[in-house]
Design a protein around this motif. Structure first.
Motif, PDB file in Angstrom:
ATOM      1  N   LEU A  48       0.817  -1.218   0.000  1.00  0.00           N
ATOM      2  CA  LEU A  48       0.000   0.000   0.000  1.00  0.00           C
ATOM      3  C   LEU A  48       0.848   1.264   0.000  1.00  0.00           C
ATOM      4  N   PHE A  49       2.057   1.181   0.524  1.00  0.00           N
ATOM      5  CA  PHE A  49       2.961   2.324   0.457  1.00  0.00           C
ATOM      6  C   PHE A  49       3.415   2.555  -0.985  1.00  0.00           C
ATOM      7  N   LEU A  50       3.695   1.465  -1.667  1.00  0.00           N
ATOM      8  CA  LEU A  50       4.172   1.578  -3.044  1.00  0.00           C
ATOM      9  C   LEU A  50       3.049   1.897  -4.032  1.00  0.00           C
ATOM     10  N   PHE A  51       1.867   1.350  -3.771  1.00  0.00           N
ATOM     11  CA  PHE A  51       0.711   1.545  -4.651  1.00  0.00           C
ATOM     12  C   PHE A  51      -0.480   2.017  -3.821  1.00  0.00           C
ATOM     13  N   PRO A  52      -0.573   3.299  -3.524  1.00  0.00           N
ATOM     14  CA  PRO A  52      -1.632   3.801  -2.631  1.00  0.00           C
ATOM     15  C   PRO A  52      -3.034   3.600  -3.213  1.00  0.00           C
TER      16      PRO A  52
END
Length: 115
Positions: A48-52
């Motif tokens: 989720l940090f990489l692909f919000p």
């Protein structure tokens, strides 16, 4: 890699028994569930940090995650309490701050009853 694949096979098998409140869960099963859940949450956080996720979808996503992890948590804890010979009402100790940590360590460390 063989150890990791066996670990996640057992984790998925534990998750697949989410409706079984009657059997018993030993210390190993209780530990595998919690370590596996921590790993899944960690990797989900990295993803989720990489692909919000868009702002409007975060609420339903969080609710889905809570349900997906909460139901197996209840069943694994109920089976662990069965293994120790305690009532399922003891699960309410997880709602009390500080006591919940001590209770978790108790469930993790105390060996179950012999059948």
């Amino acid at each position: 890699m063989d150890i990791l694949s066996r670990f996640f096979e057992e984790y998925v098998e534990i998750l697949s028994r989410f409706g079984d409140y009657q059997s018993r869960a030993d210390q190993r099963e209780f530990l595998i569930y919690h370590v596996g859940t921590c790993l899944v949450v960690f990797f989900l956080g990295v993803f989720l940090f990489l692909f919000p996720i868009p702002e409007g979808m975060m609420g339903p996503f969080r609710l889905g995650c809570i349900v997906c992890f909460w139901i197996p948590e209840i069943t694994v804890t109920a089976r662990r309490l069965n293994d120790l010979g305690h009532s399922r009402w003891w699960m309410f100790l997880f709602l009390v701050p500080v006591v919940n940590t001590v209770f978790f360590l108790y469930l993790l460390c105390v060996p179950g009853r012999q059948s």
